[in-house]
Enzyme design. Structure first.
Site, PDB file in Angstrom:
ATOM      1  N   SER A 161      66.511  89.388  85.369  1.00 16.00           N
ATOM      2  CA  SER A 161      65.313  90.142  85.019  1.00 16.00           C
ATOM      3  C   SER A 161      65.141  91.266  86.038  1.00 16.00           C
ATOM      4  CB  SER A 161      64.099  89.231  84.954  1.00 16.00           C
ATOM      5  OG  SER A 161      64.086  88.360  86.039  1.00 16.00           O
ATOM      6  N   CYS A 216      42.588  63.482  89.558  1.00 17.03           N
ATOM      7  CA  CYS A 216      41.564  64.264  88.844  1.00 17.03           C
ATOM      8  C   CYS A 216      41.959  64.368  87.372  1.00 17.03           C
ATOM      9  CB  CYS A 216      41.455  65.648  89.458  1.00 17.03           C
ATOM     10  SG  CYS A 216      40.550  66.821  88.439  1.00 17.03           S
ATOM     11  N   TYR A 247      72.111  98.616  76.604  1.00 22.24           N
ATOM     12  CA  TYR A 247      71.820  99.272  77.884  1.00 22.24           C
ATOM     13  C   TYR A 247      72.646  98.781  79.071  1.00 22.24           C
ATOM     14  CZ  TYR A 247      68.735  95.174  78.114  1.00 22.24           C
ATOM     15  OH  TYR A 247      68.230  93.914  78.076  1.00 22.24           O
ATOM     16  N   ASP A 288      74.987 108.158  49.576  1.00 27.39           N
ATOM     17  CA  ASP A 288      74.779 106.726  49.348  1.00 27.39           C
ATOM     18  C   ASP A 288      75.726 106.210  48.272  1.00 27.39           C
ATOM     19  OD1 ASP A 288      72.863 106.884  51.217  1.00 27.39           O
ATOM     20  OD2 ASP A 288      71.161 106.409  49.899  1.00 27.39           O
ATOM     21  N   LYS A 324      56.853 100.388  85.571  1.00 20.08           N
ATOM     22  CA  LYS A 324      56.047 100.065  84.402  1.00 20.08           C
ATOM     23  C   LYS A 324      54.994 101.136  84.114  1.00 20.08           C
ATOM     24  CE  LYS A 324      56.381  96.415  82.531  1.00 20.08           C
ATOM     25  NZ  LYS A 324      56.272  95.009  82.882  1.00 20.08           N
ATOM     26  N   LYS A 339      62.422 101.490  79.038  1.00 20.62           N
ATOM     27  CA  LYS A 339      62.418 100.027  79.033  1.00 20.62           C
ATOM     28  C   LYS A 339      61.889  99.593  77.677  1.00 20.62           C
ATOM     29  CE  LYS A 339      61.190  96.007  81.768  1.00 20.62           C
ATOM     30  NZ  LYS A 339      60.682  95.154  80.699  1.00 20.62           N
ATOM     31  N   GLU A 375      68.767  95.419  73.850  1.00 22.82           N
ATOM     32  CA  GLU A 375      67.447  94.971  73.415  1.00 22.82           C
ATOM     33  C   GLU A 375      67.363  95.133  71.904  1.00 22.82           C
ATOM     34  OE1 GLU A 375      65.757  93.933  76.039  1.00 22.82           O
ATOM     35  OE2 GLU A 375      63.626  93.893  75.504  1.00 22.82           O
ATOM     36  N   LYS A 428      68.167 102.501  87.512  1.00 21.93           N
ATOM     37  CA  LYS A 428      69.333 101.753  87.989  1.00 21.93           C
ATOM     38  C   LYS A 428      70.181 102.640  88.880  1.00 21.93           C
ATOM     39  CE  LYS A 428      69.534  99.249  83.621  1.00 21.93           C
ATOM     40  NZ  LYS A 428      70.218  99.104  82.329  1.00 21.93           N
ATOM     41  N   CYS A 480      35.069  70.106  92.620  1.00 23.45           N
ATOM     42  CA  CYS A 480      35.855  70.267  91.391  1.00 23.45           C
ATOM     43  C   CYS A 480      34.948  70.006  90.198  1.00 23.45           C
ATOM     44  CB  CYS A 480      37.015  69.270  91.403  1.00 23.45           C
ATOM     45  SG  CYS A 480      37.818  69.109  89.800  1.00 23.45           S
ATOM     46  N   ASP A 526      60.614  97.402  74.700  1.00 20.75           N
ATOM     47  CA  ASP A 526      59.866  96.156  74.623  1.00 20.75           C
ATOM     48  C   ASP A 526      60.335  95.389  73.394  1.00 20.75           C
ATOM     49  OD1 ASP A 526      58.117  94.215  75.271  1.00 20.75           O
ATOM     50  OD2 ASP A 526      56.321  95.300  74.654  1.00 20.75           O
ATOM     51  N   CYS A 530      36.083  66.394  88.461  1.00 17.53           N
ATOM     52  CA  CYS A 530      35.970  65.063  89.065  1.00 17.53           C
ATOM     53  C   CYS A 530      35.004  65.032  90.247  1.00 17.53           C
ATOM     54  CB  CYS A 530      37.347  64.553  89.491  1.00 17.53           C
ATOM     55  SG  CYS A 530      38.020  65.472  90.891  1.00 17.53           S
ATOM     56  N   TYR A 571      79.224 105.741  49.566  1.00 15.10           N
ATOM     57  CA  TYR A 571      79.274 104.566  50.438  1.00 15.10           C
ATOM     58  C   TYR A 571      79.255 103.284  49.596  1.00 15.10           C
ATOM     59  CZ  TYR A 571      77.871 101.209  54.035  1.00 15.10           C
ATOM     60  OH  TYR A 571      77.807 100.121  54.872  1.00 15.10           O
ATOM     61  N   GLU A 609      66.293 104.865  82.236  1.00 17.03           N
ATOM     62  CA  GLU A 609      66.334 104.525  80.808  1.00 17.03           C
ATOM     63  C   GLU A 609      64.965 104.077  80.353  1.00 17.03           C
ATOM     64  OE1 GLU A 609      69.037 101.223  80.703  1.00 17.03           O
ATOM     65  OE2 GLU A 609      70.560 102.307  81.845  1.00 17.03           O
ATOM     66  N   CYS A 657      41.481  71.306  94.027  1.00 16.17           N
ATOM     67  CA  CYS A 657      40.910  69.974  93.963  1.00 16.17           C
ATOM     68  C   CYS A 657      41.985  69.045  94.533  1.00 16.17           C
ATOM     69  CB  CYS A 657      40.610  69.614  92.510  1.00 16.17           C
ATOM     70  SG  CYS A 657      40.359  67.858  92.277  1.00 16.17           S
TER      71      CYS A 657
HETATM   72  S1  IVH Z   1      68.583  96.082  82.503  1.00 16.38           S
HETATM   73  C1  IVH Z   1      69.716  93.723  85.777  1.00 16.38           C
HETATM   74  N1  IVH Z   1      67.731  97.999  80.945  1.00 16.38           N
HETATM   75  O1  IVH Z   1      63.775  94.197  80.478  1.00 16.38           O
HETATM   76  C2  IVH Z   1      69.636  94.296  84.457  1.00 16.38           C
HETATM   77  N2  IVH Z   1      66.669  95.880  80.785  1.00 16.38           N
HETATM   78  O2  IVH Z   1      62.672  92.781  82.886  1.00 16.38           O
HETATM   79  C3  IVH Z   1      68.527  93.725  83.680  1.00 16.38           C
HETATM   80  N3  IVH Z   1      64.916  95.758  79.111  1.00 16.38           N
HETATM   81  O3  IVH Z   1      65.408  91.121  80.168  1.00 16.38           O
HETATM   82  C4  IVH Z   1      68.284  94.366  82.423  1.00 16.38           C
HETATM   83  N4  IVH Z   1      65.083  97.828  78.400  1.00 16.38           N
HETATM   84  O4  IVH Z   1      65.058  92.501  78.092  1.00 16.38           O
HETATM   85  C5  IVH Z   1      67.581  96.720  81.306  1.00 16.38           C
HETATM   86  N5  IVH Z   1      67.092  99.788  79.605  1.00 16.38           N
HETATM   87  C6  IVH Z   1      66.957  98.515  79.972  1.00 16.38           C
HETATM   88  C7  IVH Z   1      65.990  97.663  79.378  1.00 16.38           C
HETATM   89  C8  IVH Z   1      65.884  96.357  79.819  1.00 16.38           C
HETATM   90  C9  IVH Z   1      64.458  96.674  78.250  1.00 16.38           C
HETATM   91  C10 IVH Z   1      64.400  94.374  79.252  1.00 16.38           C
HETATM   92  C11 IVH Z   1      65.440  93.299  79.160  1.00 16.38           C
HETATM   93  C12 IVH Z   1      65.313  92.492  80.408  1.00 16.38           C
HETATM   94  C13 IVH Z   1      63.972  92.876  80.901  1.00 16.38           C
HETATM   95  C14 IVH Z   1      63.948  92.811  82.397  1.00 16.38           C
END
Ligand code: IVH
Length: 676
Positions: free
Chosen positions: A88, A437, A231, A39, A320, A121, A179, A296, A414, A123, A417, A42, A119, A432
């Site tokens: 998405s 309404c 990613y 440290d 998921k 996913k 992300e 992918k 309804c 959050d 109304c 650096y 990969e 409705c």
């Molecule tokens: S690929 C077509 N790779 O998931 C490519 N997305 O539901 C689209 N996300 O908006 C994204 N980890 O925010 C990709 N390894 C990953 C990811 C990832 C998280 C999120 C991303 C995207 C959402 C899609």
């Protein structure tokens, strides 16, 4: 005299050398997790660089490591137009769905198998990072996929985001996607501190990350310890990118990006399933939140061939993790009238913790669903939450029944109304039918003001305006006057003026936003964007037949019917005319167009092309400077007609528009140097 210049020259060289060293050590520390300096060593490099920059402020560059935390507060975030939309992902919730996706993709691509990259996913919060000549120049949020917020200054504070790419091998311009997330320990620390100070807590690391990235003061962002996993390669200009996603990720890592070490490659869905099951067990032990796996297809040439449905690519899918569940008592079933008149049953629950959040209400979808699952009032039920989704009642725990449970029947009228409810053919939802309404109008109004982003005009004021009769529907807000508003209790002239100003500004929203705000059944935000990008004006949508709407990629028959029915309804037409009188914009703003040999021309596609999906044809002509998509108008230069052309062909013929068959289209591309 020359002596001074030499000094500056020397200082400049030292500063460059120090920056390059610091960048390298940042990379080792933040990306490789393998520091090579203590440290103190650096800090010494940083101190020397700061000293030079203090002496010669003209030598400070925006990508200097010293600038990562210095930035002054940002007035407000500017809007960034994404050059290519941030897509998405479609979801799979079990192995069958993953297999079904794989089968569809192989069939469509005519392949016998695919290699697939798997990969975690993450959050967090999707971002786009743009580099020019290897320098970081822009960071933006995903936004609606087309337009995001400019968060460049805040992204600079994330130490694992390289400000300068390593090696000379990067394309002159490129975009990567990733992300941003808040590591769990940083999240705990942040919330502990907030609790001590009596400040509101963040519900989860994702919200904390989103809140931190959108701080107007980059110094606050810098204090929040955010990190990134990159990613995806977005677009590039000039230069070459690898042909597979797997190689691309390795290349991005070489360039200095932080890519996730857990990424694997498989050649068979069965192996992915095995890998996924291991992840279901271990995902909680990681320092970041993962809500599934992203699968992918590795070979990128399939990406163009497979194209996408709506905003979801066919070449990738999110597998998921199972949602988090809990059991509790369902006390009562009530009805909520939606903005389109749908009668939505929901459960009032004995409050229960699900995945760290207290749940008191949950959706029950529709009567059919309640019947199918045999959910009764006073049942013990399983409740689940998945990500951000509204909590749902999965079903009753039948073994816990006591005999006191009550079966449920949706009221015939309804609740707001008292109009008799109707159930359209083939739909599980009851509606409705009364367009006046009050509950429906109220929900539509708050939806409208929310979507049109009219600050100050929240649920409360919307309710008051309706109750006092100042407005009868949301469109009436455009005719409100200052005198009318100040009459309202607790509304001073300052607030009234502010609200009127915000209402006026909302006239300029994009067509996609307006379409969503109209509250057309089955038209959510994404579908609205797709329609707006395609048709460009509200009037073009209003006159399009169901068949023409269905031809838009990503739009199914149910949506097409609903849109068409909406614009046929005389009462809805009145709304549209009122919007027109109010001066609300009916156009989709043009995306920034490139200059090219086809500039000024406009292409429309119909039918199926053998050589490529239509979306690719559209992209190719756009790359050459032309406009693409929409429907045939007098402005259309060419209609490109593939196999089984739709009604656009007749329209083109009646307009006298030139029609290209596929061969002619490919020839035209070839003339401009594009080989397909
Ligand atoms: S690929 C077509 N790779 O998931 C490519 N997305 O539901 C689209 N996300 O908006 C994204 N980890 O925010 C990709 N390894 C990953 C990811 C990832 C998280 C999120 C991303 C995207 C959402 C899609």
């Amino acid at each position: 005299m020359s002596c001074g210049i030499d000094h500056v020259q020397e200082a400049k060289l030292s500063a460059e050398e120090l920056r390059s060293q610091i960048n390298y050590h940042d990379y080792l520390y933040y990306v490789r997790d393998a520091p090579a300096l203590s440290d103190a060593e650096y800090d010494e490099l940083m101190r020397r660089l700061r000293a030079i920059e203090a002496h010669y402020p003209e030598l400070i560059t925006p990508d200097s490591p010293t600038q990562r935390v210095a930035g002054a507060p940002i007035e407000a975030f500017g809007v960034v137009q994404h050059r290519e939309p941030l897509l998405s992902l479609a979801n799979a919730f079990n192995f069958q769905q993953l297999q079904a996706w794989y089968r569809r993709a192989t069939t469509m691509a005519g392949a016998d198998h695919f290699d697939m990259v798997v990969e975690p996913k993450i959050d967090g919060l999707a971002v786009s990072l743009v580099y020019e000549d290897g320098r970081f120049v822009q960071g933006a949020t995903r936004g609606d996929g087309y337009r995001g917020e400019n968060i460049t200054e805040n992204v600079r504070t994330i130490r694992s985001v390289p400000m300068q790419l390593r090696g000379g091998l990067c394309p002159p311009q490129m975009e990567v996607r990733g992300e941003i997330y808040m590591p769990k320990p940083a999240f705990e620390r942040l919330n502990n501190g907030r609790a001590d100070r009596g400040e509101p807590l963040f519900a989860n690391p994702r919200n904390a990350a989103a809140g931190s990235v959108r701080q107007l003061d980059p110094r606050v962002t810098a204090s929040r310890k955010l990190d990134i996993w990159v990613y995806q390669l977005g677009w590039t200009e000039g230069g070459q990118a690898p042909a597979t996603h797997w190689e691309t990720l390795h290349w991005l890592r070489e360039l200095g990006f932080r890519t996730n070490p857990e990424i694997r490659r498989f050649d068979d869905p069965g192996r992915i399933e095995h890998h996924y099951r291991q992840w279901v067990e271990r995902r909680h032990g990681l320092e970041y939140e993962v809500d599934g796996m992203v699968v992918k297809i590795d070979q990128k040439h399939y990406w163009d061939e497979l194209g996408f449905v709506g905003r979801e690519p066919r070449w990738a899918i999110a597998y998921k993790f199972p949602p988090i569940q809990a059991t509790t008592t369902l006390k009562k079933i009530e009805i909520n009238v939606g903005r389109t008149g749908s009668l939505n049953p929901f459960a009032i629950l004995e409050p229960v913790q699900v995945g760290g959040v207290v749940v008191k209400q949950a959706t029950l979808h529709n009567e059919h669903d309640i019947r199918r699952k045999d959910i009764r009032e006073r049942d013990t039920v399983i409740v689940q939450r998945a990500g951000d989704v509204i909590p749902q009642v999965v079903g009753p725990v039948v073994s816990r029944r006591t005999g006191k449970e009550k079966r449920y029947r949706l009221p015939k009228r309804c609740p707001a109304c008292k109009t008799e409810a109707v159930r359209p053919e083939g739909e599980a939802m009851a509606y409705c039918p009364n367009v006046s309404c009050p509950a429906q109008i109220y929900r539509w109004t708050t939806h409208f003001t929310g979507v049109m982003d009219i600050e100050g005009l929240g649920e409360q004021w919307a309710g008051i305006l309706l109750e006092t009769g100042l407005i009868k529907d949301p469109v009436d807000i455009y005719f409100l006057t200052q005198e009318q508003l100040v009459e309202l209790p607790r509304m001073g002239p300052v607030l009234a003026e502010k609200i009127l100003k915000n209402i006026a500004a909302s006239r300029e929203r994009s067509l996609g936003t307006l379409l969503f705000a109209l509250g057309i059944r089955h038209v959510g935000g994404e579908v609205a964007q797709v329609l707006a990008e395609h048709f460009r004006t509200l009037d073009a949508i209003a006159v399009a037949g169901a068949e023409e709407i269905r031809e838009v990629e990503g739009i199914g028959p149910r949506i097409a019917e609903s849109v068409c029915a909406y614009f046929r309804d005389p009462q809805k037409r009145e709304i549209i005319e009122k919007l027109r009188r109010a001066g609300v914009r009916f156009q989709q703003p043009e995306r920034k167009r490139r200059e090219g040999p086809l500039s000024g021309q406009s292409f429309v596609f119909t039918g199926t092309l053998a050589a490529m999906p239509r979306s690719r044809g559209e992209r190719l002509v756009q790359d050459l400077g032309a406009e693409a998509g929409g429907s045939v108008t007098r402005k259309t230069t060419y209609l490109v007609a593939g196999a089984d052309p739709g009604s656009k062909l007749q329209k083109a013929q009646s307009h006298g528009t030139a029609v290209l068959d596929e061969d002619a289209f490919l020839r035209l591309l070839r003339e401009h140097g594009v080989e397909v």
